[in-house]
Design an enzyme around this catalytic site. Structure first.
Site, PDB file in Angstrom:
ATOM      1  CG  PHE A  52     -91.058-118.702  18.783  1.00 22.14           C
ATOM      2  CD1 PHE A  52     -89.672-118.662  18.842  1.00 22.14           C
ATOM      3  CD2 PHE A  52     -91.684-119.939  18.726  1.00 22.14           C
ATOM      4  CE1 PHE A  52     -88.920-119.840  18.844  1.00 22.14           C
ATOM      5  CE2 PHE A  52     -90.950-121.122  18.720  1.00 22.14           C
ATOM      6  CZ  PHE A  52     -89.565-121.061  18.790  1.00 22.14           C
TER       7      PHE A  52
ATOM      8  CG  ASP B  26     -97.176-119.525  14.038  1.00 20.64           C
ATOM      9  OD1 ASP B  26     -97.833-120.459  14.534  1.00 20.64           O
ATOM     10  OD2 ASP B  26     -95.938-119.411  14.177  1.00 20.64           O
TER      11      ASP B  26
ATOM     12  CE  LYS C 221     -95.727-124.536  21.411  1.00 19.24           C
ATOM     13  NZ  LYS C 221     -95.190-123.596  20.447  1.00 19.24           N
TER      14      LYS C 221
HETATM   15  C1  LIG Z   1     -94.085-123.465  19.502  1.00 25.44           C
HETATM   16  C2  LIG Z   1     -94.318-122.568  18.345  1.00 25.44           C
HETATM   17  C3  LIG Z   1     -93.728-122.809  17.088  1.00 25.44           C
HETATM   18  C4  LIG Z   1     -92.733-123.906  16.859  1.00 25.44           C
HETATM   19  O1  LIG Z   1     -93.279-125.172  17.006  1.00 25.44           O
HETATM   20  P1  LIG Z   1     -92.314-126.459  17.073  1.00 25.44           P
HETATM   21  O2  LIG Z   1     -93.270-127.602  17.092  1.00 25.44           O
HETATM   22  O3  LIG Z   1     -91.498-126.327  18.325  1.00 25.44           O
HETATM   23  O4  LIG Z   1     -91.460-126.431  15.864  1.00 25.44           O
HETATM   24  C5  LIG Z   1     -94.075-121.977  16.045  1.00 25.44           C
HETATM   25  N1  LIG Z   1     -94.926-120.953  16.209  1.00 25.44           N
HETATM   26  C6  LIG Z   1     -95.496-120.684  17.399  1.00 25.44           C
HETATM   27  C7  LIG Z   1     -96.466-119.547  17.516  1.00 25.44           C
HETATM   28  C8  LIG Z   1     -95.207-121.468  18.507  1.00 25.44           C
HETATM   29  O5  LIG Z   1     -95.751-121.179  19.700  1.00 25.44           O
END
Ligand SMILES: *Cc1c(COP(=O)(O)O)cnc(C)c1O
Length: 396
Positions: free
Chosen positions: A138, A223, A252
């Site tokens: 994700f 990420d 986050k």
């Molecule tokens: C939550 C998340 C995102 C997206 O972040 P947003 O601030 O909602 O755009 C991207 N990568 C990972 C691994 C995430 O957990």
């Protein structure tokens, strides 16, 4: 407004993109939040791995209040001290030499994808633009990041997607090696998959991926939007593997709830961006920077990585004990305070029953209960969650 009035007003006027629980929250402190009716909840969601210092953290609030009184926003046409200070803190405590600031995880990943392409375009050749990403990953909800996200449910209805992405199973080095072509410019992955179900790769996986990237002269993008800022017991999850990525994204927990994102890279890679190549109006906003400086300083100065590891171990042990009592728990897994129970049944009913009993937890991918509480939770908080789960699972 009472709970029903708030929910009706929201449902009438807000686009229907979220499936929400029928409570309206008004206040938070530490590991607890309260709804408008005054009911207390133990929060093991923490804004989905965002409020790592807990709600209403003193140092973060003080930093925001102090900054509010000075300067809330100026353009990136000018310098500000909070931005310079946060960049220095991130650089000093990571592999990276340079930072780009933005406002969210998706935006950080967009920036990472753009930087990887620009670097490859300038240094590796114009036909090297493909990124390999992981199934069940994700990376966000923009067009580039849903393309990077290896799950069809996030892409359905939004085609055509971006060119230049291929997907391989997570934790499978052979599949990854086989997917690398003359066009590949990089590999992008989460060190531990969050949204995909707290999927933890083998101990050697990241090291092997790093070696593969070196061998093929391609980039490794991690990420760490969810795993970063201490969630797994190290400041960044890549540190568990003793490797260095080329590019990393954060969001986050960085601002403990103040919206902020960052994309970090080595000097060599970052040099591909020059003035005009990328920008964000709100990126590096003084309030977000002040909040994030307070977050990082608190985590580093107050021993939170250590307490995350310690509480995480206690939590994991309690979940394993619970597993021996309830056969619906198929598997218990996690690192630090990023933990999960794989269930044999859909988890929705359990989440709802916990909510009724005043405990917030999250279910991802249908059959995985995910726990990403504030790093400041106590063992008593863990006990309360475990007792609640025990009661709720008794009736399953
Ligand atoms: C939550 C998340 C995102 C997206 O972040 P947003 O601030 O909602 O755009 C991207 N990568 C990972 C691994 C995430 O957990």
């Amino acid at each position: 407004m009472n709970e029903k009035e708030i929910m009706d007003l929201a449902n009438e006027n807000i686009m229907n993109t979220y499936k929400r629980f029928p409570i309206a929250l008004v206040r938070g402190s530490g590991s607890k939040v309260w709804d408008v009716e005054g009911k207390e909840y133990l929060d093991f969601v923490a804004g989905i791995a965002v409020c790592s210092l807990g709600h209403s953290h003193g140092r973060v609030i003080a930093a925001i209040k102090d900054q509010v009184d000075r300067l809330t926003h100026v353009s990136n046409l000018y310098y500000t001290e909070p931005q310079a200070r946060l960049a220095k803190l991130l650089v000093d405590n990571s592999f990276a030499d340079k930072v780009f600031f933005c406002n969210s995880g998706a935006e950080a990943n967009e920036a990472a994808i753009k930087l990887a392409r620009k670097y490859a375009h300038e240094n590796l050749g114009e036909d090297k633009f493909e990124l390999i990403t992981m199934k069940d990953s994700f990376h966000g909800r923009t067009m580039a990041t849903i393309t990077a996200t290896g799950q069809e449910k996030f892409q359905f209805g939004f085609t055509p997607l971006l060119d230049g992405f291929t997907y391989v199973p997570f934790n499978d080095v052979n599949a990854l090696e086989a997917a690398i072509t003359q066009k590949t410019c990089g590999i992008m992955l989460e060190p531990i998959q969050g949204e995909g179900g707290v999927n933890i790769p083998g101990d050697q996986y990241l090291t092997q991926v790093r070696k593969m990237c070196d061998r093929h002269n391609i980039l490794l993008i991690v990420d760490e939007v969810q795993t970063g800022i201490g969630r797994t017991g190290k400041l960044f999850a890549y540190e568990h593997s003793n490797i260095k990525p080329d590019i990393m994204t954060l969001a986050k927990a960085l601002g403990n709830g103040f919206p902020v994102g960052a994309m970090l890279a080595t000097n060599k890679i970052a040099a591909a961006f020059g003035p005009g190549n990328h920008a964000s109006t709100f990126g590096g906003n003084p309030l977000a920077m002040a909040a994030s400086v307070a977050v990082l300083e608190t985590i580093l100065q107050e021993g939170l990585l250590e307490s995350c590891r310690k509480t995480g171990e206690y939590f994991l042990a309690q979940l394993k004990k619970l597993q021996t009592k309830h056969t619906i728990i198929r598997e218990v897994r996690g690192k630090g305070l990023m933990l999960a129970c794989g269930l044999t049944i859909e988890g929705g009913d359990i989440v709802n029953a916990c909510l009724k009993k005043g405990v917030l937890i999250n279910c991802t991918g249908g059959k995985t209960l995910r726990f990403v509480p504030p790093l400041i939770i106590s063992e008593q908080d863990v006990d309360q969650l475990i007792n609640t789960l025990d009661e709720v699972m008794e009736s399953k």
